[in-house]
Motif scaffolding. Sequence first.
Motif, mmCIF file in Angstrom:
data_model
loop_
_atom_site.group_PDB
_atom_site.id
_atom_site.type_symbol
_atom_site.label_atom_id
_atom_site.label_comp_id
_atom_site.label_asym_id
_atom_site.label_seq_id
_atom_site.Cartn_x
_atom_site.Cartn_y
_atom_site.Cartn_z
ATOM 1 N N GLU A 84 30.977 28.663 48.312
ATOM 2 C CA GLU A 84 31.602 29.647 47.424
ATOM 3 C C GLU A 84 30.817 30.951 47.556
ATOM 4 O O GLU A 84 29.593 30.977 47.428
ATOM 5 N N LEU A 85 31.526 32.039 47.816
ATOM 6 C CA LEU A 85 30.870 33.336 47.960
ATOM 7 C C LEU A 85 31.900 34.452 47.849
ATOM 8 O O LEU A 85 33.113 34.203 47.887
ATOM 9 N N SER A 86 31.423 35.679 47.721
ATOM 10 C CA SER A 86 32.331 36.809 47.585
ATOM 11 C C SER A 86 32.679 37.398 48.946
ATOM 12 O O SER A 86 31.918 37.265 49.919
ATOM 13 N N GLU A 146 42.005 34.730 42.284
ATOM 14 C CA GLU A 146 42.508 36.062 41.961
ATOM 15 C C GLU A 146 41.647 36.801 40.948
ATOM 16 O O GLU A 146 41.379 37.995 41.081
ATOM 17 N N GLU A 147 41.196 36.129 39.914
ATOM 18 C CA GLU A 147 40.453 36.815 38.852
ATOM 19 C C GLU A 147 39.048 37.212 39.307
ATOM 20 O O GLU A 147 38.643 38.365 39.176
#
Length: 415
Positions: A84-86, A146-147
């Motif tokens: 998980e990462l941006s 999405e958020e």
Amino acid sequence: MKTGETVKSFEKNIKQDINMLEYPLWMQDEKLVSKLENDIGFIWKDREGYEYRCGYKPPTKLDAIFLFYLLYKSQKEGWKEEIELSRYEILKNCGFRSIRPVDYRRLEDSLERWKMVGVRYHGSFYDGKKYITLSFGIIDTWKLEEESKKLYIRFNREWLTRIKNSTYFKYLDFDKIKALRSPLAVRLYEILIKNFQNREEWRIEVTKLAEKIPMKKKYPSHIITKIKTAINRINEHTDLKINLEVEKFKNKTILMFCKGKKRHHDHLLESLIKLLPPSERKKQTLIEAIKRALDRHDEEFVRRNILYANEKVKKPGSYRIFLIKALKEDWAREWWEDNIAQATMFPDMEEVLDEEKRLRIKVEECLKKLSEREIAELRAQALSELPEDLKDEPSLVRMQMRFILRRKLFEEKRT
């Protein structure tokens, strides 16, 4: 890679199985990709039993950089199958400075490309003990929340596990791979890393290397030009220092990649030393200067500067300093073009110049016998050997073509 090799101290060191360096997971030539695409996607096969399929756009160099970072992230977090990462983190660490909406879209497109890739090794995957048949993908799923705009990426378990448990692997420095920039340099670096396992030299026929990369094949001279440029980048930006030597035979051209310093063939060095005035031939500082020049340039560069020094130096004791400076700055470039045909200008070099004259006659005879295709190949090789600022000079290109033929004749005579 031997079992138990320790991780180096680089901040972003990535473990990669050597099979995945030998055979491409991505395509460096986007033009070649567009030609091989069809209604069911992209299919590429290596002659050694490797099959690459992509149901969407095949990954290219940028996609490879993204994947290297994702693999590093998984490795850093204990080989997590799902990370998980941006999007921002990925782009920033992959060299993007000012990040735009189009960059986010390109990253998402990259994930889709990797999700659609599948590879199969038909008895060509080496597991450290034997060759096996194996098939797997790269990324199984990915989603963008999405958020939070967080990315959730799940790797193919077989792919990730094979790398994690591999005893046949290398560590790659992520920052050095990014610094290469050139797609061909990155792909060639992958291949060389594999093929320098437990050896100092690696030989391959030039068109076979083009197939292995893969790259669009033209003439061998075109391929060699591109490979030389890629080698220069590798030497500049990585710890791998390579010298490329080209061996030409009647029906094939062999590329020999050597680790470490450039090798000097004894007969070549000997022929250049013979051009020096007799009083200078045993001076070690001059011999070393000639060797250094051969590390950076070809035989003709060194030859013309020696002959230039022979013509220009009149004052006793100043020859050595003059020649060393000439070799560093190529003082002979313009002079050589103006005077190459004037054999009488070297009265003290009669034996050498007689041989030069005979070679020139043979060169002209060879030129007349060449086909259009052979002339095109010769011209391409000449352009590859000329400095950028001289490639637009037709007379210099023609002169270099003759130099190449003369060199070939000289080598044939020696063998």
